[in-house]
Motif scaffolding. Structure first.
Motif, mmCIF file in Angstrom:
data_model
loop_
_atom_site.group_PDB
_atom_site.id
_atom_site.type_symbol
_atom_site.label_atom_id
_atom_site.label_comp_id
_atom_site.label_asym_id
_atom_site.label_seq_id
_atom_site.Cartn_x
_atom_site.Cartn_y
_atom_site.Cartn_z
ATOM 1 N N UNK A 35 12.367 -94.406 107.320
ATOM 2 C CA UNK A 35 13.290 -94.725 106.234
ATOM 3 C C UNK A 35 14.423 -93.702 106.202
ATOM 4 N N UNK A 36 15.598 -94.137 105.807
ATOM 5 C CA UNK A 36 16.694 -93.235 105.439
ATOM 6 C C UNK A 36 16.943 -93.384 103.943
ATOM 7 N N UNK A 37 17.066 -92.260 103.273
ATOM 8 C CA UNK A 37 17.343 -92.189 101.838
ATOM 9 C C UNK A 37 18.487 -91.198 101.650
ATOM 10 N N UNK A 38 19.333 -91.432 100.672
ATOM 11 C CA UNK A 38 20.430 -90.499 100.420
ATOM 12 C C UNK A 38 20.500 -90.127 98.950
ATOM 13 N N UNK A 39 21.141 -88.995 98.692
ATOM 14 C CA UNK A 39 21.364 -88.550 97.321
ATOM 15 C C UNK A 39 22.781 -88.029 97.213
ATOM 16 N N UNK A 91 29.393 -90.290 100.588
ATOM 17 C CA UNK A 91 29.135 -88.853 100.551
ATOM 18 C C UNK A 91 27.796 -88.576 99.877
ATOM 19 N N UNK A 92 26.923 -87.879 100.588
ATOM 20 C CA UNK A 92 25.569 -87.632 100.082
ATOM 21 C C UNK A 92 24.817 -86.750 101.078
ATOM 22 N N UNK A 93 23.682 -86.270 100.624
ATOM 23 C CA UNK A 93 22.705 -85.688 101.545
ATOM 24 C C UNK A 93 21.809 -86.834 102.015
ATOM 25 N N UNK A 94 21.671 -86.946 103.323
ATOM 26 C CA UNK A 94 20.878 -88.025 103.910
ATOM 27 C C UNK A 94 19.540 -87.465 104.394
ATOM 28 N N UNK A 117 23.998 -83.083 105.289
ATOM 29 C CA UNK A 117 25.105 -83.421 104.406
ATOM 30 C C UNK A 117 26.134 -84.275 105.143
ATOM 31 N N UNK A 118 26.526 -85.368 104.512
ATOM 32 C CA UNK A 118 27.627 -86.203 104.989
ATOM 33 C C UNK A 118 28.703 -86.213 103.919
ATOM 34 N N UNK A 119 29.903 -85.825 104.294
ATOM 35 C CA UNK A 119 31.027 -85.806 103.366
ATOM 36 C C UNK A 119 32.142 -86.662 103.936
ATOM 37 N N UNK A 120 32.555 -87.647 103.148
ATOM 38 C CA UNK A 120 33.628 -88.547 103.566
ATOM 39 C C UNK A 120 34.833 -88.269 102.676
#
Length: 122
Positions: A35-39, A91-94, A117-120
């Protein structure tokens, strides 16, 4: 010991792409749904996508459907998330998450990675 290590996050402009990876160890990777979950900042956890043990069946949240692709390489014990047409709201921590079992449609979160961390942003 079960370990999940995510990588591939970073800063990307809107419309850009990133590929996240999750290296798994300590369990029989090919036997479990993943699973992938983001916050997002100051928001709750959001399920993103799931994949069955063999990799042939996947599900996606409506917010990412058509833009993200989950996949896995069981020979390399690695889970991926290809993210295209990224938006600022992505944008979130994945987090990469191991499911308790093999049913990718009934998600039971077991072990979590440390997140990437992904930042768009432009």
């Amino acid at each position: 010991e079960v370990q999940l290590v995510e990588s591939g996050g970073g800063l990307v402009q809107p419309g850009g792409s990133l590929r996240l990876s999750c290296a798994a160890s300590g369990f029989t990777f090919s036997s479990y749904a993943m699973i992938w979950v983001r916050q997002a900042p100051e928001k709750g956890l959001e399920w993103v996508s799931a994949i069955n043990p063999g990799g042939g069946s996947t599900t996606y949240a409506d917010s990412v459907k058509g833009r993200f692709t989950i996949s896995r390489d069981n020979a390399k014990n690695t889970l991926y998330l290809q993210m295209n047409s990224l938006k600022p709201e992505d944008t979130a921590v994945y987090y990469c998450v191991k499911d308790l079992g093999s049913d990718y449609k009934v998600l039971e979160y077991d072990t979590w990675g440390q997140g990437t961390q992904v930042t768009v942003s432009s």
